[in-house]
Design an enzyme around this catalytic site. Structure first.
Site, PDB file in Angstrom:
ATOM      1  N   ARG A   1     -72.814 -61.469  18.019  1.00  0.00           N
ATOM      2  CA  ARG A   1     -72.481 -60.746  19.255  1.00  0.00           C
ATOM      3  C   ARG A   1     -71.688 -59.480  18.955  1.00  0.00           C
ATOM      4  O   ARG A   1     -71.857 -58.462  19.616  1.00  0.00           O
ATOM      5  CB  ARG A   1     -71.697 -61.631  20.223  1.00  0.00           C
ATOM      6  CG  ARG A   1     -72.520 -62.761  20.781  1.00  0.00           C
ATOM      7  CD  ARG A   1     -73.606 -62.226  21.726  1.00  0.00           C
ATOM      8  NE  ARG A   1     -74.425 -63.317  22.188  1.00  0.00           N
ATOM      9  CZ  ARG A   1     -75.722 -63.442  21.961  1.00  0.00           C
ATOM     10  NH1 ARG A   1     -76.369 -62.535  21.280  1.00  0.00           N
ATOM     11  NH2 ARG A   1     -76.391 -64.467  22.427  1.00  0.00           N
TER      12      ARG A   1
ATOM     13  N   GLU B   1     -74.201 -57.075  17.813  1.00  0.00           N
ATOM     14  CA  GLU B   1     -74.974 -56.658  18.982  1.00  0.00           C
ATOM     15  C   GLU B   1     -74.202 -55.616  19.799  1.00  0.00           C
ATOM     16  O   GLU B   1     -74.772 -54.613  20.238  1.00  0.00           O
ATOM     17  CB  GLU B   1     -75.281 -57.886  19.843  1.00  0.00           C
ATOM     18  CG  GLU B   1     -76.100 -57.601  21.076  1.00  0.00           C
ATOM     19  CD  GLU B   1     -76.347 -58.873  21.877  1.00  0.00           C
ATOM     20  OE1 GLU B   1     -77.529 -59.139  22.155  1.00  0.00           O
ATOM     21  OE2 GLU B   1     -75.373 -59.578  22.232  1.00  0.00           O
TER      22      GLU B   1
ATOM     23  N   SER C   1     -63.583 -43.631   9.087  1.00  0.00           N
ATOM     24  CA  SER C   1     -63.482 -44.321   7.803  1.00  0.00           C
ATOM     25  C   SER C   1     -63.315 -45.820   8.001  1.00  0.00           C
ATOM     26  O   SER C   1     -62.633 -46.265   8.923  1.00  0.00           O
ATOM     27  CB  SER C   1     -62.274 -43.790   7.025  1.00  0.00           C
ATOM     28  OG  SER C   1     -62.064 -44.550   5.856  1.00  0.00           O
TER      29      SER C   1
END
Length: 164
Positions: free
Chosen positions: A90, A93, A116
């Site tokens: 998740r 995602e 960074s």
């Protein structure tokens, strides 16, 4: 024979479990972020010598041998199957879904560059939402790094070759 990363990480996680302390508590006691403490115990980050006494005070079961192992530069890697773990899936995602928009805002606010992941701080916090339900706050705090125009006159390796 050198001990494997997973074996050392397993021993370190055992020390944490034995302590009964959360990552947050260890972070408070050491002055580190909760995610960095987890990275140290999973051998994803290098323990610095000046932090070692604080970590050993927070986790008294840490042996000198384990501390020495933690001070070696780690092999920063991950299990390719980790993406199948629901929380990690998740999170990936969410980054993929919001990534293009986040990139555009970084470019709008800072210019052409990146955040960074080396000069980087990360923490996980728990807050109550307006509806009173628990919410997860992930903070990624990374240094901005601008992309550079690649002028040959600034390329040190070429300057050295021309000077020979």
């Amino acid at each position: 024979m050198e001990e494997s990363k997973s074996s050392v990480a397993s021993r370190l996680m055992s020390v944490k479990r034995t302590s009964g302390k959360s990552y947050g508590r260890i972070a408070e006691e050491t002055g580190l972020t909760n995610v960095y403490v987890a990275q140290l115990l999973r051998r994803q980050a290098q323990l610095k010598a000046d932090t070692a006494p604080k970590l050993q005070a927070a986790l008294p079961e840490l042996t000198d041998e384990l501390l020495q192992e933690m001070m070696k530069p780690p092999l920063r890697s991950y299990d390719p199957h980790l993406i199948q773990e629901p929380t990690v899936y998740r999170l990936n995602e969410a980054v993929m879904h919001f990534g293009e928009s986040i990139k555009e805002i970084i470019n709008e606010e800072f210019g052409d560059g990146i955040m960074s992941a080396i000069d980087f701080y990360c923490s996980v916090d728990k807050v109550k939402g307006v509806d009173g339900k628990d919410r997860v706050v992930l903070t990624f705090d990374g240094k901005y790094l601008p992309h550079t125009e690649q002028k040959s006159e600034h390329m040190v390796s070429r300057l050295r070759l021309q000077g020979d």
